[in-house]
Design an enzyme around this catalytic site. Sequence first.
Site, mmCIF file in Angstrom:
data_model
loop_
_atom_site.group_PDB
_atom_site.id
_atom_site.type_symbol
_atom_site.label_atom_id
_atom_site.label_comp_id
_atom_site.label_asym_id
_atom_site.label_seq_id
_atom_site.Cartn_x
_atom_site.Cartn_y
_atom_site.Cartn_z
ATOM 1 C CG ASN A 32 -23.678 -104.693 -36.671
ATOM 2 O OD1 ASN A 32 -24.136 -104.639 -35.626
ATOM 3 N ND2 ASN A 32 -22.460 -103.806 -37.275
ATOM 4 C CG HIS A 87 -18.747 -105.518 -32.732
ATOM 5 N ND1 HIS A 87 -19.819 -105.606 -34.039
ATOM 6 C CD2 HIS A 87 -18.925 -103.977 -32.937
ATOM 7 C CE1 HIS A 87 -20.459 -104.939 -34.120
ATOM 8 N NE2 HIS A 87 -20.186 -103.727 -34.043
ATOM 9 C CB SER A 133 -19.558 -101.315 -35.998
ATOM 10 O OG SER A 133 -19.436 -100.316 -36.283
HETATM 11 N N1 3HC Z 1 -26.918 -95.818 -22.387
HETATM 12 C C1 3HC Z 1 -26.704 -96.223 -21.167
HETATM 13 N N2 3HC Z 1 -27.155 -96.995 -20.316
HETATM 14 C C2 3HC Z 1 -29.087 -97.320 -21.349
HETATM 15 C C3 3HC Z 1 -28.379 -96.731 -21.873
HETATM 16 C C4 3HC Z 1 -28.210 -96.241 -22.430
HETATM 17 N N3 3HC Z 1 -28.255 -95.017 -24.267
HETATM 18 N N4 3HC Z 1 -30.240 -96.866 -22.176
HETATM 19 C C5 3HC Z 1 -30.972 -97.768 -21.170
HETATM 20 N N5 3HC Z 1 -30.147 -97.736 -20.640
HETATM 21 C C6 3HC Z 1 -30.144 -99.160 -19.269
HETATM 22 C C7 3HC Z 1 -31.151 -97.666 -18.708
HETATM 23 O O1 3HC Z 1 -30.107 -97.512 -17.276
HETATM 24 C C8 3HC Z 1 -31.327 -99.547 -17.704
HETATM 25 O O2 3HC Z 1 -30.402 -99.134 -16.428
HETATM 26 P P1 3HC Z 1 -31.279 -99.606 -15.178
HETATM 27 O O3 3HC Z 1 -31.632 -101.205 -15.743
HETATM 28 O O4 3HC Z 1 -29.276 -100.899 -14.277
HETATM 29 O O5 3HC Z 1 -31.339 -99.172 -14.014
HETATM 30 C C9 3HC Z 1 -31.606 -100.280 -18.832
HETATM 31 O O6 3HC Z 1 -30.723 -99.544 -19.701
HETATM 32 C C10 3HC Z 1 -33.235 -100.349 -19.858
HETATM 33 O O7 3HC Z 1 -33.885 -99.101 -19.442
HETATM 34 P P2 3HC Z 1 -34.672 -98.831 -20.147
HETATM 35 O O8 3HC Z 1 -35.687 -99.243 -18.814
HETATM 36 O O9 3HC Z 1 -34.506 -97.048 -19.858
HETATM 37 O O10 3HC Z 1 -35.163 -99.098 -21.200
HETATM 38 P P3 3HC Z 1 -35.241 -100.656 -21.631
HETATM 39 O O11 3HC Z 1 -35.774 -102.100 -20.671
HETATM 40 O O12 3HC Z 1 -36.018 -100.100 -23.478
HETATM 41 O O13 3HC Z 1 -33.901 -100.912 -22.345
HETATM 42 C C11 3HC Z 1 -32.583 -101.084 -24.535
HETATM 43 C C12 3HC Z 1 -33.334 -100.275 -23.042
HETATM 44 C C13 3HC Z 1 -32.075 -102.379 -23.148
HETATM 45 C C14 3HC Z 1 -31.917 -100.115 -25.171
HETATM 46 C C15 3HC Z 1 -33.408 -101.869 -25.194
HETATM 47 O O14 3HC Z 1 -34.557 -101.672 -25.712
HETATM 48 C C16 3HC Z 1 -32.380 -102.663 -26.454
HETATM 49 O O15 3HC Z 1 -32.126 -104.095 -26.125
HETATM 50 N N6 3HC Z 1 -32.776 -102.354 -27.105
HETATM 51 C C17 3HC Z 1 -31.469 -103.182 -27.820
HETATM 52 C C18 3HC Z 1 -30.521 -102.359 -29.071
HETATM 53 C C19 3HC Z 1 -29.745 -103.414 -29.246
HETATM 54 O O16 3HC Z 1 -30.427 -103.646 -30.345
HETATM 55 N N7 3HC Z 1 -28.151 -102.850 -29.237
HETATM 56 C C20 3HC Z 1 -27.538 -102.775 -30.594
HETATM 57 C C21 3HC Z 1 -27.252 -101.822 -31.957
HETATM 58 S S1 3HC Z 1 -26.183 -102.123 -33.377
HETATM 59 C C22 3HC Z 1 -24.428 -102.196 -33.020
HETATM 60 O O17 3HC Z 1 -24.612 -101.335 -30.905
HETATM 61 C C23 3HC Z 1 -23.495 -102.836 -33.278
HETATM 62 C C24 3HC Z 1 -22.995 -101.142 -34.023
HETATM 63 O O18 3HC Z 1 -21.943 -102.183 -34.417
HETATM 64 C C25 3HC Z 1 -23.771 -100.323 -34.749
#
Ligand code: 3HC
Length: 555
Positions: free
Chosen positions: A192, A142, A121
Amino acid sequence: MAKQIRTVGVIGLGTMGAGIVEVFARGGLTVIGVESTEEFADRGRGILTRSMDRAVSRGKLDEAGRQEILDRITVTTEMGDLAPADLVVEAVPEVLELKHEVFGRLDGIVAEDAVLASNTSSLSITAIAAPTKHPERVIGVHFFNPAPVMQLVEVIHTLRTDQAVTDAVRDLVTGLGKRPVVVGDRAGFVANYLLFGYLNSALTMVEHGHVSREDLDTAMRVGAGLPMGPLTLMDLVGLDVCHHIGDVIYGHSRSPLHAPSSMLERMVVSGRLGRKSGRGFYSYEGPGGRDVVADELTPGEDAESAGIRTVAVVGDGTVAGELVARVEGAGYAVTHLTDASGDLSGVAAADLVIEAQEEDSAAEDGAAGRDVDELFAALGEAARSGAVLATVNTYSAVALAAISGRAEDTVVLRVHAPTGNGQVIEVGTTHTTSAATVAALRGFIRGLDAEPVVSRDRTGLVVDALLMTYLNDAVRMLDEGYATVEDIDTAIQFGLGYPMGPFAMIDHIGADEVLAVTEELFSGTGGFAQHLMPSPLLVEHVLLDRPFTQGASDD
Ligand code: 3HC
């Protein structure tokens, strides 16, 4: 080169690596996962089985489907087992020497036409590829956290990556049901780079104590409609990872927007790494836990009170009319003073007096409006002792507090448009605002079915200060040739789950409005914060009246 990709290797089965294995296996590919020790291999297997079990328990997958996916996965500690792989993705810790070692070993294991990919990343793909035998087959792939959920995959090519390799990887990603964005090798790639400028600005606000962690997250989740607040997101990604990525981006940009946060560094050194260690900005039920538990920073029951029952609204325009209807509709007793220049004795019984004149009317001769300084001086006399005085206009809380002589009880309110996650009303305070006033306003705002966000009254409060800085940064990124409007919008929408990308958002809000607030933020720093200076390209779009997105120009 670049044959069809059917067998994939993944090295490193931490959260990201295991998530990537799952994505490939769900996509019908044969996957070989490699870990350094049996213990880590077991941990990787555990992450995968738990994720599959969760999918079954949520009815997303049946037992047979679960088994079929797991049968496609082999987990091993032998790098040599990767020999049949058409593509290998490494997801080992972010240490360049380690990546060089892994790729050096792979050169001797996989076929000459296999693709070598890094899920880094932060490190440069060019630097990872440089010492390998065939840099033309090295590429960045990524994924975003959680990998099985987030749709974006950035495909990063270097100056030497073979076009056929880029095409094959992009097609593979599309075939997995993900959204590829193909970009050049620049610090932070696309998502990022934008994300960490925003996260850093958010960190500065908490570090300065201008807003609480809960209010900051509410501001961006509810007020800006993002899926998570910045601190919840950093806890998810891992504070050590955030710290490292931030450092690398700053190393390239040297912009104060990315300057390393000393608070983040202290947290990482103290082992507060986010969800994975059980404590980051928030506390979790244990290492790896998803649910937040109360800790010493959780607001107590006295953070909100029902101290406000009667409200006076001053102003005769649409804003005041709508406010009166809303406050009345929520069950408060309301006095509406349409003539701000007239008798103000009607405010005497109110617990809260809100100035809501049309912003221009106060300046117009003969209008019912009144100069805001005069009005607050008069309200200071007319309101009962302890009543809260507020404005919904963009005046300064400290100026109005000084004029009214009510240092403890004078604030600014900013009512935001509702988003898909609800509505925020911000409260801008001074250092003299009393806890009782804040608690009463929190209770009042909840009574209106909105969520309160309380912060020190600085330009843009929380929502606009963070949102507009991010939007301006996106324009700067476009101006610096990082990627196209479409690619930046896709990266943010599908990598971070925002309701829309920054350019769609600028066109939605109006580039002129974004420019106006950005100019205010910049001048609020006396012009010293160069990173807040409006992008020249933003100015161009406003002056030439051109939208950024195709959709907007078709309207
Ligand atoms: N692992 C696997 N699946 C997950 C999970 C995890 N940690 N967290 C949530 N899920 C799944 C759930 O099981 C659910 O699946 P389903 O719809 O098939 O049943 C689905 O995601 C939705 O989860 P929830 O209903 O529990 O929760 P939310 O609706 O709040 O969604 C989220 C959770 C998808 C994480 C949402 O909050 C989101 O999109 N957040 C933003 C995340 C983000 O910005 N990610 C990028 C970060 S930066 C990065 O990764 C780059 C790196 O280089 C650092």
